[in-house]
Design a protein around this motif. Structure first.
Motif, PDB file in Angstrom:
ATOM      1  N   PHE A  77       0.838  -1.192   0.000  1.00 48.72           N
ATOM      2  CA  PHE A  77       0.000   0.000   0.000  1.00 48.72           C
ATOM      3  C   PHE A  77       0.879   1.249   0.000  1.00 48.72           C
ATOM      4  CE2 PHE A  77      -3.477  -2.595   0.254  1.00 48.72           C
ATOM      5  CZ  PHE A  77      -4.669  -2.007   0.679  1.00 48.72           C
ATOM      6  N   ASN A  78       0.548   2.200  -0.845  1.00 50.85           N
ATOM      7  CA  ASN A  78       1.193   3.509  -0.828  1.00 50.85           C
ATOM      8  C   ASN A  78       0.512   4.391   0.222  1.00 50.85           C
ATOM      9  OD1 ASN A  78       2.982   2.810  -2.872  1.00 50.85           O
ATOM     10  ND2 ASN A  78       1.691   3.627  -4.500  1.00 50.85           N
ATOM     11  N   ALA A  79       1.094   5.564   0.465  1.00 54.00           N
ATOM     12  CA  ALA A  79       0.568   6.442   1.510  1.00 54.00           C
ATOM     13  C   ALA A  79      -0.894   6.790   1.287  1.00 54.00           C
ATOM     14  CB  ALA A  79       1.414   7.711   1.589  1.00 54.00           C
ATOM     15  N   GLU A  80      -1.276   7.073   0.030  1.00 52.42           N
ATOM     16  CA  GLU A  80      -2.659   7.469  -0.215  1.00 52.42           C
ATOM     17  C   GLU A  80      -3.643   6.327   0.045  1.00 52.42           C
ATOM     18  OE1 GLU A  80      -0.858   6.726  -4.413  1.00 52.42           O
ATOM     19  OE2 GLU A  80      -0.195   7.467  -2.447  1.00 52.42           O
ATOM     20  N   HIS A  81      -3.213   5.094  -0.197  1.00 51.27           N
ATOM     21  CA  HIS A  81      -4.080   3.944   0.091  1.00 51.27           C
ATOM     22  C   HIS A  81      -4.250   3.779   1.602  1.00 51.27           C
ATOM     23  CE1 HIS A  81      -1.875   2.558  -3.752  1.00 51.27           C
ATOM     24  NE2 HIS A  81      -2.990   3.158  -4.105  1.00 51.27           N
ATOM     25  N   LEU A  82      -3.161   3.929   2.331  1.00 49.29           N
ATOM     26  CA  LEU A  82      -3.227   3.834   3.786  1.00 49.29           C
ATOM     27  C   LEU A  82      -4.150   4.907   4.364  1.00 49.29           C
ATOM     28  CD1 LEU A  82       0.568   3.315   4.556  1.00 49.29           C
ATOM     29  CD2 LEU A  82      -1.222   1.575   4.771  1.00 49.29           C
ATOM     30  N   GLU A  83      -3.956   6.130   3.911  1.00 50.51           N
ATOM     31  CA  GLU A  83      -4.729   7.238   4.468  1.00 50.51           C
ATOM     32  C   GLU A  83      -6.216   7.079   4.176  1.00 50.51           C
ATOM     33  OE1 GLU A  83      -2.560  10.416   2.719  1.00 50.51           O
ATOM     34  OE2 GLU A  83      -0.934  10.301   4.200  1.00 50.51           O
ATOM     35  N   ARG A  84      -6.553   6.511   3.013  1.00 57.63           N
ATOM     36  CA  ARG A  84      -7.959   6.338   2.674  1.00 57.63           C
ATOM     37  C   ARG A  84      -8.636   5.294   3.562  1.00 57.63           C
ATOM     38  NH1 ARG A  84     -10.758   4.166  -2.942  1.00 57.63           N
ATOM     39  NH2 ARG A  84     -12.904   4.406  -2.185  1.00 57.63           N
ATOM     40  N   THR A 134     -12.487   3.972   7.750  1.00 54.32           N
ATOM     41  CA  THR A 134     -12.847   2.932   8.727  1.00 54.32           C
ATOM     42  C   THR A 134     -12.414   3.270  10.146  1.00 54.32           C
ATOM     43  OG1 THR A 134     -10.788   1.654   8.535  1.00 54.32           O
ATOM     44  CG2 THR A 134     -12.527   1.186   6.912  1.00 54.32           C
ATOM     45  N   GLY A 135     -11.467   4.172  10.303  1.00 58.08           N
ATOM     46  CA  GLY A 135     -10.945   4.491  11.623  1.00 58.08           C
ATOM     47  C   GLY A 135      -9.977   3.463  12.168  1.00 58.08           C
ATOM     48  N   VAL A 136      -9.628   2.453  11.347  1.00 60.64           N
ATOM     49  CA  VAL A 136      -8.738   1.381  11.807  1.00 60.64           C
ATOM     50  C   VAL A 136      -7.407   1.467  11.063  1.00 60.64           C
ATOM     51  CG1 VAL A 136      -8.417  -1.101  12.059  1.00 60.64           C
ATOM     52  CG2 VAL A 136     -10.698  -0.102  12.332  1.00 60.64           C
ATOM     53  N   VAL A 137      -6.328   1.555  11.811  1.00 62.57           N
ATOM     54  CA  VAL A 137      -4.989   1.667  11.238  1.00 62.57           C
ATOM     55  C   VAL A 137      -4.398   0.264  11.073  1.00 62.57           C
ATOM     56  CG1 VAL A 137      -2.667   2.628  11.551  1.00 62.57           C
ATOM     57  CG2 VAL A 137      -4.673   3.885  12.390  1.00 62.57           C
ATOM     58  N   PRO A 138      -3.872  -0.077   9.891  1.00 63.08           N
ATOM     59  CA  PRO A 138      -3.219  -1.380   9.737  1.00 63.08           C
ATOM     60  C   PRO A 138      -2.077  -1.549  10.736  1.00 63.08           C
ATOM     61  CG  PRO A 138      -3.513  -0.311   7.603  1.00 63.08           C
ATOM     62  CD  PRO A 138      -3.845   0.709   8.645  1.00 63.08           C
ATOM     63  N   ALA A 139      -1.896  -2.782  11.211  1.00 62.05           N
ATOM     64  CA  ALA A 139      -0.780  -3.052  12.110  1.00 62.05           C
ATOM     65  C   ALA A 139       0.534  -3.099  11.349  1.00 62.05           C
ATOM     66  CB  ALA A 139      -1.010  -4.372  12.846  1.00 62.05           C
ATOM     67  N   VAL A 140       0.475  -3.553  10.086  1.00 65.36           N
ATOM     68  CA  VAL A 140       1.667  -3.807   9.288  1.00 65.36           C
ATOM     69  C   VAL A 140       1.410  -3.375   7.850  1.00 65.36           C
ATOM     70  CG1 VAL A 140       3.098  -5.673   8.294  1.00 65.36           C
ATOM     71  CG2 VAL A 140       2.414  -5.779  10.703  1.00 65.36           C
ATOM     72  N   ASN A 141       2.434  -2.865   7.186  1.00 65.70           N
ATOM     73  CA  ASN A 141       2.430  -2.750   5.730  1.00 65.70           C
ATOM     74  C   ASN A 141       3.674  -3.480   5.235  1.00 65.70           C
ATOM     75  OD1 ASN A 141       1.839  -2.093   3.069  1.00 65.70           O
ATOM     76  ND2 ASN A 141       2.466   0.054   3.247  1.00 65.70           N
ATOM     77  N   GLN A 142       3.449  -4.564   4.506  1.00 63.95           N
ATOM     78  CA  GLN A 142       4.564  -5.348   3.962  1.00 63.95           C
ATOM     79  C   GLN A 142       4.871  -4.841   2.558  1.00 63.95           C
ATOM     80  OE1 GLN A 142       5.026  -9.771   2.307  1.00 63.95           O
ATOM     81  NE2 GLN A 142       4.454  -9.783   4.479  1.00 63.95           N
ATOM     82  N   ILE A 143       6.085  -4.333   2.363  1.00 64.42           N
ATOM     83  CA  ILE A 143       6.448  -3.669   1.117  1.00 64.42           C
ATOM     84  C   ILE A 143       7.808  -4.159   0.621  1.00 64.42           C
ATOM     85  CG2 ILE A 143       5.110  -1.577   1.599  1.00 64.42           C
ATOM     86  CD1 ILE A 143       7.696  -0.241   2.594  1.00 64.42           C
ATOM     87  N   GLU A 144       8.054  -3.984  -0.661  1.00 65.19           N
ATOM     88  CA  GLU A 144       9.388  -4.265  -1.183  1.00 65.19           C
ATOM     89  C   GLU A 144      10.380  -3.311  -0.529  1.00 65.19           C
ATOM     90  OE1 GLU A 144      12.044  -4.039  -5.293  1.00 65.19           O
ATOM     91  OE2 GLU A 144       9.853  -3.967  -5.455  1.00 65.19           O
ATOM     92  N   LEU A 145      11.429  -3.862   0.068  1.00 64.25           N
ATOM     93  CA  LEU A 145      12.399  -3.008   0.745  1.00 64.25           C
ATOM     94  C   LEU A 145      13.719  -3.760   0.861  1.00 64.25           C
ATOM     95  CD1 LEU A 145      11.527  -0.808   3.840  1.00 64.25           C
ATOM     96  CD2 LEU A 145      13.837  -1.591   3.366  1.00 64.25           C
ATOM     97  N   HIS A 146      14.764  -3.169   0.333  1.00 63.69           N
ATOM     98  CA  HIS A 146      16.109  -3.753   0.346  1.00 63.69           C
ATOM     99  C   HIS A 146      17.103  -2.624   0.135  1.00 63.69           C
ATOM    100  CE1 HIS A 146      15.620  -3.495  -4.046  1.00 63.69           C
ATOM    101  NE2 HIS A 146      14.472  -4.137  -3.877  1.00 63.69           N
ATOM    102  N   ARG A 183       4.783   7.677  11.416  1.00 64.62           N
ATOM    103  CA  ARG A 183       3.794   8.666  11.867  1.00 64.62           C
ATOM    104  C   ARG A 183       2.469   8.020  12.247  1.00 64.62           C
ATOM    105  NH1 ARG A 183       0.106  11.140   8.692  1.00 64.62           N
ATOM    106  NH2 ARG A 183       1.260  10.744   6.761  1.00 64.62           N
ATOM    107  N   LEU A 184       2.081   6.994  11.504  1.00 66.95           N
ATOM    108  CA  LEU A 184       0.791   6.348  11.718  1.00 66.95           C
ATOM    109  C   LEU A 184       0.848   5.188  12.716  1.00 66.95           C
ATOM    110  CD1 LEU A 184      -0.461   6.230   8.015  1.00 66.95           C
ATOM    111  CD2 LEU A 184      -1.251   7.770   9.828  1.00 66.95           C
ATOM    112  N   GLY A 185       2.054   4.774  13.112  1.00 66.12           N
ATOM    113  CA  GLY A 185       2.190   3.656  14.031  1.00 66.12           C
ATOM    114  C   GLY A 185       2.061   2.308  13.359  1.00 66.12           C
ATOM    115  N   ILE A 186       2.509   2.213  12.118  1.00 73.05           N
ATOM    116  CA  ILE A 186       2.441   0.980  11.330  1.00 73.05           C
ATOM    117  C   ILE A 186       3.834   0.358  11.266  1.00 73.05           C
ATOM    118  CG2 ILE A 186       1.988   0.028   9.027  1.00 73.05           C
ATOM    119  CD1 ILE A 186       0.023   2.371   8.596  1.00 73.05           C
ATOM    120  N   VAL A 187       3.939  -0.939  11.519  1.00 74.55           N
ATOM    121  CA  VAL A 187       5.209  -1.640  11.390  1.00 74.55           C
ATOM    122  C   VAL A 187       5.514  -1.861   9.906  1.00 74.55           C
ATOM    123  CG1 VAL A 187       6.342  -3.882  11.731  1.00 74.55           C
ATOM    124  CG2 VAL A 187       5.186  -2.752  13.644  1.00 74.55           C
TER     125      VAL A 187
END
Length: 278
Positions: A145-152, A157-169, A183-187
């Motif tokens: 998820f990109n930032a705009e998907h998370l924010e939407r 819903t008022g519910v923040v995802p616990a995790v965003n699993q993304i390509e990262l290396h 900022r959002l408290g997402i791992v």
């Protein structure tokens, strides 16, 4: 000797926690999955990351059954595939994943991709919220998820995802998105944490590994842990599985970290672009 108790855990925003080093099974044939996952469990991994699209949830389930470890000791993640997005279809797909895994609940359930062109990820997220309230998904999150998907989804819903699993290396470090997560408290959880091995021949990593008398892969995984990320390396080779777990005694220097941070590239993405992938 490194064992399961050596793996640090990161706090999730729902009160739970996740092991910082897990084992991924992407591209692992189902028939091979039980033996490979058993090998990972024997080494000390206690977090297994699969997905419905991988076609090996049943293999993961068999490995967990054969290992006969206490269920509370294992952190199991699976993911909803794109063509099952939507409220009711998500609930049905989740039931199918649980059946294949042979479990009553998973520790983390993720939306695999936002697929913004389909515009179903908000309703899909509402279904995950329902599953968490039922207790069958102990934690819920997203992937790619990109930032705009998370924010939407948070706004609707008022519910923040616990995790965003993304390509990262090292060649694709996603600093801006990681700042949003903080900022959002997402791992932040890193898939392809070794860059599908493409980064491991980088002279900078090779030299750091030489100084520490270990492999470039171990250096990269230690960097993920030091950076506060969850990493889920994948390997089908027993020796590599063990090597990737043996990173807890490595102490990178500030100079090592600065050198690795200098490897970030604007064109470093290996996988699809979440803005357009469906």
């Amino acid at each position: 000797m490194t064992d399961a108790t050596s793996v640090p855990r990161l706090a999730l925003n729902d009160g739970g926690s996740i092991p910082q080093l897990g084992f991924g099974v992407w591209q692992l044939p189902s028939a091979e999955t039980p033996a490979v996952v058993r090998s990972a469990l024997d080494v000390g991994y206690r977090s297994i990351d699969t997905a419905s699209i991988y076609g090996n949830e049943a293999g993961v389930g068999r490995a967990l059954h054969q290992a006969a470890l206490p269920r509370e000791d294992i952190f199991v993640t699976t993911k909803l595939w794109n063509d099952h997005q939507g409220y009711e279809s998500t609930l049905a797909a989740f039931d199918e994943s649980l059946e294949r895994l042979g479990l009553d609940a998973v520790d983390l359930y993720l939306i695999h991709w936002p697929c913004p062109q389909r515009d179903r990820y908000v309703d899909t997220w509402r279904a995950l919220v329902h599953l968490k309230r039922q207790g069958r998904a102990r934690a819920i999150g997203v992937s790619n998820f990109n930032a705009e998907h998370l924010e939407r989804i948070i706004a609707e819903t008022g519910v923040v995802p616990a995790v965003n699993q993304i390509e990262l290396h090292p060649h694709f470090q996603q600093r801006a998105l990681r700042e949003v997560h903080a900022r959002l408290g997402i791992v932040t959880e890193s898939w392809s944490p070794l860059g599908q091995a493409k980064a491991l021949n980088d002279p900078v990593l090779v030299e750091i590994a030489r100084r520490h008398d270990c492999s470039p892969a171990q250096i990269v995984l230690r960097w993920h842990l030091d950076s506060g990320l969850v990493a889920i390396p994948k390997s089908a080779t027993a020796s590599r599985i063990a090597e990737n777990f043996s990173v807890f005694d490595i102490a990178l220097t500030p100079e090592d970290h600065a050198a690795i941070e200098g490897l970030d590239r604007a064109d470093g993405r290996i996988g699809p672009d979440p803005a357009s992938f469906s």
